[in-house]
Scaffold this active site. Structure first.
Site, PDB file in Angstrom:
ATOM      1  N   LYS A  86       0.823  -1.211   0.000  1.00  0.00           N
ATOM      2  CA  LYS A  86       0.000   0.000   0.000  1.00  0.00           C
ATOM      3  C   LYS A  86       0.856   1.259   0.000  1.00  0.00           C
ATOM      4  O   LYS A  86       1.996   1.253   0.446  1.00  0.00           O
ATOM      5  CB  LYS A  86      -0.922   0.003   1.243  1.00  0.00           C
ATOM      6  CG  LYS A  86      -1.923  -1.144   1.270  1.00  0.00           C
ATOM      7  CD  LYS A  86      -2.772  -1.105   2.531  1.00  0.00           C
ATOM      8  CE  LYS A  86      -3.777  -2.249   2.544  1.00  0.00           C
ATOM      9  NZ  LYS A  86      -4.597  -2.254   3.792  1.00  0.00           N
ATOM     10  N   VAL A  87       0.235   2.341  -0.500  1.00  0.00           N
ATOM     11  CA  VAL A  87       0.860   3.659  -0.469  1.00  0.00           C
ATOM     12  C   VAL A  87       0.034   4.541   0.456  1.00  0.00           C
ATOM     13  O   VAL A  87      -1.192   4.634   0.313  1.00  0.00           O
ATOM     14  CB  VAL A  87       0.926   4.291  -1.871  1.00  0.00           C
ATOM     15  CG1 VAL A  87       1.588   5.661  -1.797  1.00  0.00           C
ATOM     16  CG2 VAL A  87       1.696   3.392  -2.836  1.00  0.00           C
ATOM     17  N   LYS A 105       5.419   4.296   0.435  1.00  0.00           N
ATOM     18  CA  LYS A 105       5.119   2.971  -0.105  1.00  0.00           C
ATOM     19  C   LYS A 105       5.714   1.913   0.818  1.00  0.00           C
ATOM     20  O   LYS A 105       6.920   1.863   1.033  1.00  0.00           O
ATOM     21  CB  LYS A 105       5.694   2.828  -1.517  1.00  0.00           C
ATOM     22  CG  LYS A 105       5.406   1.471  -2.157  1.00  0.00           C
ATOM     23  CD  LYS A 105       6.080   1.338  -3.518  1.00  0.00           C
ATOM     24  CE  LYS A 105       5.399   2.180  -4.560  1.00  0.00           C
ATOM     25  NZ  LYS A 105       5.911   1.887  -5.932  1.00  0.00           N
ATOM     26  N   ASP A 133       4.520   0.052 -18.498  1.00  0.00           N
ATOM     27  CA  ASP A 133       3.173   0.142 -17.921  1.00  0.00           C
ATOM     28  C   ASP A 133       2.687   1.586 -17.974  1.00  0.00           C
ATOM     29  O   ASP A 133       2.247   2.149 -16.972  1.00  0.00           O
ATOM     30  CB  ASP A 133       3.176  -0.377 -16.482  1.00  0.00           C
ATOM     31  CG  ASP A 133       1.765  -0.721 -15.992  1.00  0.00           C
ATOM     32  OD1 ASP A 133       0.855  -0.868 -16.836  1.00  0.00           O
ATOM     33  OD2 ASP A 133       1.572  -0.830 -14.766  1.00  0.00           O
TER      34      ASP A 133
END
Length: 847
Positions: A542-543, A557, A654
Site C-alpha cells: 500500500k501507499v 510505499k 506500464d
C-alpha cells in the site's frame, strides 16, 4: 551536492550517438588528423607543465604530442606514508582499448600529497584521471575518497557507480597565489584513494576574465579567486574535437544530446581555414579553435516567412552553485553584413537582445564570444537552459546561431566544488561560509552530523543534515546497493527471508536513496499506517499519505513481504529510481529499513493520477484543453528521458493514465517503475521477456511476439493521448463491441475525419482544429500495428509541443517556444568524427 561523474546515466541524453560508442571513441588510442592543427604562433607554451603518469615504469607518449612522466620521475612530487603502485596485467594491457594512462595507478591507504612548484602564479589546470584497474589486489571500484588543494575542495567522497566502471577525467581551473600547489588525496575510513594520471598546467592569462556579467541583476561578478570545474564543453553542429586539434588539450563534444528539440536546429559548416580572428588579438585560437567557430546550429527551415521559435539546449546542473557560461559565435551563415539579428536567453532571462555579430566583429566568419554568470537562484529543476532565437525587430527571414558552449561550475562560499565542505575537514565550515549560508544553518548541520554519527554502521554521507536531506545524495556510491539488489533478485529472497518475510536489503554500504527515515518517523507520519490514509494499492503493498513535522506531505510505499512478485517489482523500482532524476519523473525522497520493513518515500503528488481529472472522479473539475496538452507534453518528456537519458535506455512497460501523476501545479510526472526493463543494446533489436502491462494499453506486437522495445511504450502513450482527448477508459466492456477498445474506436473515427464527434464535451469548444489535427496525428502514429512504423518519443513530444503552439497561435510568449514542423535531422557528421583523444572528460561521464 552531486559528483557529476556519477550521473552520466541519468543526466545525458545521447540521442544521436550511443553513450558506449562515445566512450569507446574517446578511449581508444590515437587522434584525428582530418582537421588542421593550429599554427605555431597560436600555440601556448605553459610556464608550468607537469604531466604525471602515476604508477608507470616508463614515460607515456600520447599521439597529441604530449608525454607524461613515469612514476620514478614523478615520485619526487609525492609525499605518502605507503608506496603503492599497481599496473594492469600484461595480457589486459595489450588488449585494452584505453589510453595507457589508465593502465597504471598510485594507490593511497592514508592521506597523501602531491606538491608542485609554481613558477608563474595564476590560474592552472588540474586534470585528474581515474579508472579502476581490474584484477589488482585493491578493489578500486569501491574506493571512496576526497581530493583537495590547499584552499579548495575538488571532490568529496568521490567513488565509481558505473558498472562496469568507465574512465573519468575531471578538469578544474584553480587560482594559485604562491609558488606551491598541493593536491591532497584523503581516503575514506576503511577505503583507499587512487589516481591514474595528473596534469598541472598553466592557463593562458587571457582565457578566463576576472569579472563578467551576472544574469538577472546586470552587474559584474568577480571570479578572480574562485576555482572552476568544466562541466560541459560543446561543439554546436559539429563533430568531436579532441586535444589533437585544440592547442590547450581540450575536448569538445557534439551538442546533439543536449538539444531539447532536435528538429528545431540544423547544422551549418564552413572550412575551418575560413574562420578569422580579430587583428587586436582579443580573441585567438586559445579561446576556441577554428574547428569550433566553423560549425554552428542554426534555425531549421529558417526560410519560412516569419518563423518564430528558439533553439534550446538543456543541461543538468547543481542548483547550489553559480556557473560561468561562455557562448561562442561566428556568423558563418550570412551572405552580407548586418543581416542576422537574434536574441540569447540564459535560464529564461534575456542575455543579449538583437545581437548583430557583424557589427561587433566588422566581418563575417569572425570569432566572438560572450560570458555570463548564472546564479544558483536562476537554476530551476536542476537544469541550465541556453536558447537562441530570432529578434522580434527583424523583418527579414529570421535566424539564430550558436557555434560553441562552455559551462563551468564556480566554487561556493565554502571554497568547494562538491558540496558544503571546507578544504580542511568535511565537517568544518570557514568563517567566510558562515557569512554566506548563515550561522543557524551551520549549527543545524553540525547538530545533525553529531546525532547521525551515533548511528552505528552508517556511512558518512548518510549522516545527512537538515539543509540537504531532501535531496538525493548523488555524490555517494550506490554500486554496493545495486549489487545488493542484484543478488537479492538472483536469490529470489531465498537466503534473505526472515520470519517476518524478508531482511533488510538496505545494508550499511547500500544507501543511495536520500534521507533515512526511522520506522518511528514513518509511523508518526502515517498515523501508524492509518487505513484512511491509503492513497494507492498494488502488488507490492500500500501507499500511504504521510506528513512530517514541518507539514511536508509525502507518499509512503510500504512493501508487502508476503508477495514475491510484488517485491520483485519493488526492487525494480528501487533500481530504476536510484539512477533516474528528471522533472517529469516522480522523485524518490528516502527510505526506511527498520523492523524488517522495506519502505520507500516519494514526493507527494497532490493532484493525483491523470485519470481522475479526465473521468475518474465526478467531484474534480475536468482539465482544460491547454492543460491536457501541457500534461501530455510533460509525460512525453518523462518517457523520452527514460528512453534516451540512460546509457542503455529504459522501457517503462506500464504507461497509463493512472501512472501519470500531477503535482500541485498540474505538472505531470511518470510514476511506477515496477515493470520497467533496460532497453535493448545496439546489438539487439528487442528484449525477449514475458508479457506484462495493462490491458487496453498493451502493444499488440509485444503481446504477439513477446519482444519488447521502446516502441511498446510509444503504443501505450498513444492510448493515453486518445484517453486525454475522449475522456473515457482504454477498455470499457459495457459499451457496444465496436467501442470497447478505445484505441481501435478512436482510430476509426479519425480515419473517417470525424474525430470531433467523440472528443470530451467539456473541451469540445476549446480546441482549434489545427491543434486537434496535430494532436490526433501524433496519437494515430503511436498506435501503428508495427513498432517500426511508430515515431520515437522525441518525435511525439515535438508534435505535442507544436499542437500547443497552434492552440496558442498568435499569443506565444517570446522566449518560451521551441520548434516548428519539420523533418527530423540526420546526424551527418558522425562518420566524420575525428580520431579520439585518450581521455574521457567529466562532461562525458559527469552528466
Amino acid at each position: 551536492m552531486p559528483t557529476f561523474a556519477i550521473l552520466a546515466e541519468s543526466m545525458v541524453e545521447w540521442k544521436r550517438v550511443p553513450m558506449f560508442l562515445i566512450i569507446f571513441i574517446l578511449s581508444i588510442t590515437g587522434v584525428a588528423t582530418t582537421n588542421a592543427i593550429a599554427s605555431k604562433t597560436d600555440r601556448f607554451v605553459p610556464q608550468d607543465n607537469y604531466l604525471l603518469s602515476c604508477g608507470a615504469s616508463a614515460a607515456v607518449p600520447l599521439d597529441d604530442g604530449r608525454t607524461f612522466r613515469s612514476d620514478p620521475d614523478s615520485v619526487s612530487f609525492l609525499s605518502t606514508p605507503t608506496d603503492i603502485k599497481i599496473a594492469a596485467k600484461a595480457s589486459l594491457a595489450s588488449a585494452s582499448p584505453l589510453s595507457p594512462l589508465y593502465l597504471t595507478a598510485r594507490v593511497f591507504s592514508d592521506i597523501s600529497t602531491y606538491s608542485f612548484f609554481i613558477s608563474q602564479p595564476g590560474r592552472h589546470w588540474i586534470r585528474l584521471y581515474f579508472s579502476p584497474i581490474p584484477e589488482s589486489q585493491y578493489n578500486l571500484t569501491t574506493a571512496t575518497f576526497s581530493v583537495s588543494t590547499d584552499n579548495m575542495v575538488l571532490l568529496h567522497d568521490f567513488s565509481f557507480i558505473a558498472s562496469p566502471p568507465t574512465p573519468i577525467l575531471r578538469e578544474y581551473l584553480v587560482a594559485v597565489q604562491g609558488d606551491n600547489l598541493k593536491i591532497v588525496f584523503t581516503p575514506k575510513k576503511n577505503s583507499v584513494a587512487f589516481v591514474n594520471a595528473i596534469e598541472v598546467v598553466s592557463v593562458p592569462p587571457s582565457l578566463i576574465p576576472n569579472t563578467t556579467t551576472r544574469m538577472g541583476p546586470q552587474d559584474q561578478f568577480d571570479i578572480s579567486n574562485n576555482a572552476l570545474q568544466v562541466i560541459y564543453r560543446l561543439n554546436m553542429g559539429g563533430a568531436l574535437v579532441t586535444s589533437f586539434n585544440d592547442t590547450l588539450g581540450r575536448t569538445w563534444l557534439p551538442d546533439a544530446p543536449f538539444l531539447k528539440i532536435e528538429a528545431a536546429a540544423e547544422a551549418a559548416w564552413v572550412p575551418p581555414r575560413t574562420i578569422k580572428y580579430p587583428d587586436d588579438k582579443t580573441i585567438t585560437p586559445l579561446i576556441a579553435p577554428a574547428n569550433i567557430y566553423s560549425t554552428a546550429q542554426k534555425m531549421a527551415s529558417a526560410n519560412i516567412t516569419d518563423a518564430r521559435f528558439n533553439i534550446t539546449w538543456e543541461m543538468a546542473a547543481d542548483p547550489g552553485f553559480r556557473y560561468l557560461i561562455r557562448l561562442h559565435f561566428s556568423d558563418i551563415i550570412s551572405k552580407t553584413l548586418n543581416s542576422l539579428y537574434f536574441n540569447v536567453y540564459i535560464n529564461g532571462m534575456m542575455g543579449v537582445s538583437n545581437l548583430d555579430l557583424s557589427s561587433l566583429t566588422m566581418g563575417l566568419a569572425v570569432a566572438y564570444y560572450k560570458d555570463f554568470i548564472a546564479d544558483s537562484s536562476s537554476i530551476i529543476n536542476s537544469t541550465l537552459v541556453v536558447q537562441v532565437g530570432p529578434s522580434t525587430t527583424d523583418s527579414g527571414n529570421p535566424n539564430a546561431i550558436l557555434n560553441g558552449l562552455e559551462i563551468m561550475k564556480i566554487s561556493n562560499e565554502a571554497s568547494s566544488l562538491d558540496g558544503l565542505f571546507s578544504p580542511k575537514t568535511s565537517s568544518q565550515v570557514s568563517k567566510r561560509t558562515l557569512t554566506g549560508i548563515g550561522l543557524a544553518l551551520v549549527v543545524t548541520a553540525a547538530l545533525a552530523v553529531v546525532i547521525c554519527c551515533r548511528r552505528s554502521h552508517r556511512p558518512e554521507w548518510q549522516k545527512t543534515n537538515s539543509f540537504h536531506s531532501w535531496f538525493l545524495p548523488l555524490n555517494s556510491s550506490h554500486s554496493s546497493f545495486m549489487s545488493s539488489c542484484s543478488r537479492l533478485s538472483r536469490n529470489r529472497f531465498g537466503s534473505t527471508r526472515t520470519k517476518s518475510g524478508f531482511s533488510s536489503i538496505f545494508a550499511s554500504s547500500a544507501y543511495g536513496l536520500g534521507r533515512y527515515f526511522t520506522f518511528a518517523e514513518i509511523q508518526k507520519a502515517t498515523k501508524n499506517f492509518e487505513e484512511k490514509g491509503v492513497i494507492g494499492v498494488g502488488g507490492f503493498g500500500k501507499v500511504y499519505l504521510g506528513s512530517i513535522e514541518d507539514g511536508t506531505k509525502l507518499a509512503i510505499k510500504r512493501g508487502n513481504p508476503s508477495s514475491d512478485q510484488g517485491m520483485n517489482e519493488f526492487l525494480t523500482e528501487i533500481q530504476m529510481l536510484s539512477k533516474l532524476r528528471h522533472r517529469h519523473l516522480v522523485s524518490l525522497i528516502g527510505c526506511c529499513d527498520e523492523n524488517n520493513e522495506m519502505i520507500l518515500v516519494y514526493e507527494y503528488m497532490s493532484n493525483g493520477p491523470l485519470r481522475d481529472h479526465l473521468y475518474g472522479d465526478t467531484n474534480i473539475k475536468p482539465l482544460s484543453w491547454k492543460q491536457r496538452l501541457e500534461v501530455s507534453i510533460g509525460a512525453a518528456k518523462g518517457l523520452h528521458y527514460l528512453h534516451t537519458g540512460a546509457a542503455q535506455g529504459i522501457i517503462h512497460r506500464d504507461v497509463k493514465t493512472t501512472n501519470i501523476l500531477l503535482d500541485e501545479n498540474f505538472v505531470a510526472k511518470v510514476a511506477d517503475f515496477g515493470l520497467s526493463k533496460a532497453a535493448p543494446s545496439l546489438e539487439q533489436t528487442h528484449v525477449s521477456t514475458a508479457v506484462k502491462g495493462s490491458f487496453g494499453y498493451l502493444d499488440p506486437e509485444y503481446f504477439r511476439r513477446q519482444q519488447l522495445t521502446e516502441k511498446s511504450d510509444v503504443y501505450s502513450f498513444g492510448v493515453v493521448l486518445f484517453e486525454v482527448l475522449c475522456a473515457r477508459p482504454a477498455i470499457n466492456p459495457a459499451l457496444p463491441r465496436d467501442q470497447v477498445n478505445l484505441a481501435e474506436w478512436a482510430r476509426s473515427w479519425h480515419r473517417k475525419g470525424e474525430l470531433n464527434k467523440i472528443i470530451d464535451p467539456h473541451i469540445a469548444g476549446q480546441i482549434r482544429p489545427d491543434s486537434l489535427e496535430m494532436f490526433a496525428e501524433a496519437a494515430e502514429k503511436c498506435l501503428a500495428d508495427y513498432g517500426v512504423d511508430r515515431p520515437s518519443m522525441g518525435d511525439v513530444l515535438w508534435k505535442l509541443e507544436f499542437a500547443l503552439q497552434l492552440q496558442e497561435k498568435g499569443d506565444v510568449v517570446e522566449g518560451s517556444n521551441d520548434g516548428i514542423p519539420m523533418k527530423s535531422l540526420e546526424m551527418s557528421n558522425v562518420d566524420n568524427m575525428e580520431k579520439s583523444a585518450n581521455v574521457i572528460p567529466s562532461y562525458v561521464q559527469g552528466r
